[in-house]
Design an enzyme around this catalytic site. Sequence first.
Site, PDB file in Angstrom:
ATOM      1  N   ARG A 192       4.119   5.118  -2.174  1.00 11.73           N
ATOM      2  CA  ARG A 192       3.614   3.710  -1.462  1.00 11.73           C
ATOM      3  C   ARG A 192       4.646   2.811  -1.857  1.00 11.73           C
ATOM      4  O   ARG A 192       5.457   2.652  -2.569  1.00 11.73           O
ATOM      5  CB  ARG A 192       2.502   3.282  -2.291  1.00 11.73           C
TER       6      ARG A 192
ATOM      7  N   PRO B 191      -6.893  -3.697   5.695  1.00  9.07           N
ATOM      8  CA  PRO B 191      -8.115  -4.042   4.858  1.00  9.07           C
ATOM      9  C   PRO B 191      -7.959  -3.678   3.319  1.00  9.07           C
ATOM     10  O   PRO B 191      -8.039  -2.611   2.980  1.00  9.07           O
ATOM     11  CB  PRO B 191      -9.530  -3.537   5.643  1.00  9.07           C
ATOM     12  N   GLU B 192      -7.727  -4.625   2.313  1.00 11.73           N
ATOM     13  CA  GLU B 192      -7.995  -4.467   1.051  1.00 11.73           C
ATOM     14  C   GLU B 192      -9.082  -5.118   0.849  1.00 11.73           C
ATOM     15  O   GLU B 192      -9.950  -5.669   1.587  1.00 11.73           O
ATOM     16  CB  GLU B 192      -6.607  -4.968   0.411  1.00 11.73           C
TER      17      GLU B 192
ATOM     18  N   LYS C   6     -13.701  -1.508  -1.926  1.00 14.20           N
ATOM     19  CA  LYS C   6     -13.484  -1.875  -0.541  1.00 14.20           C
ATOM     20  C   LYS C   6     -14.395  -0.901   0.281  1.00 14.20           C
ATOM     21  O   LYS C   6     -14.204  -0.908   1.313  1.00 14.20           O
ATOM     22  CB  LYS C   6     -12.028  -1.017  -0.250  1.00 14.20           C
TER      23      LYS C   6
END
Length: 282
Positions: A272, A2-3, A60
């Site tokens: 990342r 989820p972003e 978020k």
Amino acid sequence: MPEGPEVEYTLRTLKELEGKKIKSIDLTEISQKYNKYKGRQDEFTGFSKSILSKIERHGKFLIWIFNNNEVILNHLGMSGKWIISSKSEDNLEIKHAKVIIVIEDSQTSAIFDDARNFGQFRKFGNYEMVMRYSPIRRLGLDGLKLPFPILDFQKALKQSKNLKKAIGRVLLDQTIVAGIGNIYKSESLFRAKINPLRTVKSLKSKETEVLGKAISEILQKAVQSMGSTIHTYRNPYGEEGSAQKWHEVYGKAGKLCKVCGTEITRIVQEKRSTFYCGKCQL
DNA sequence: CGTGCTCCCTGCAAGC
DNA sequence: TGCTTGCAGGGAGCAC
């Protein structure tokens, strides 16, 4: 994963619970295996009979506001999802359920399922306390806001701490734009045709303008697609998103760029993955 | 107060 | 086939 868009879609679904009376908020037995939940049941007994007034999204984070003035700060982490269920027997089949919110006078419950335990569900005494909490207070502009505040975005990028950093890592900084995650970071840079290794300082005003637009368009498109389902994400009705079908670069290392046919590159920035086309993105 | 670092955690795919 | 390894990911909490 989820972003911002996935959290936004989750919020829109959870809004059906607004105005409902809470029967109970229970931490599950399995949740007690983990320090962040262990022995915390007492904190949630006060929600019984309260009304869920409103749920807000800040970046978020989801903020659950109740008419007993208490507030719950909730983050989906990377694998957290809410499941709205009208059958209590469903709850037993949810392997990683941590929290069960039961609605009074109905068969409905909302279950927080989080396989990797990176999610959060924590109580604050009131709304102001949440707003003062550093990760919330420091959130930058909301990437999903319309119209996207280009000038604010450009101003935020110009902060001295960012100038020497690569744009690929700055986009993940929630104090600059809240709601961008690793997937939409790569997709936004591809859409803007900007190389993720470029320093913020090297970006011309026109380029940051194009980037801001790209971020906004990508995030909006993702919400319309009900988000991206890679591995685990589902909306509260268990439905998968479809944004992954239009991803151009994320997770496509070695595949060919649809625009120019060059192989997509994967690099690591701040631990990342970043994906980009070395020919299209300069 | 802000910044930079490590740690949290499990499922899945790839490699052997 | 079955094991090991690495990767996926955002934020908490700490030292400075």
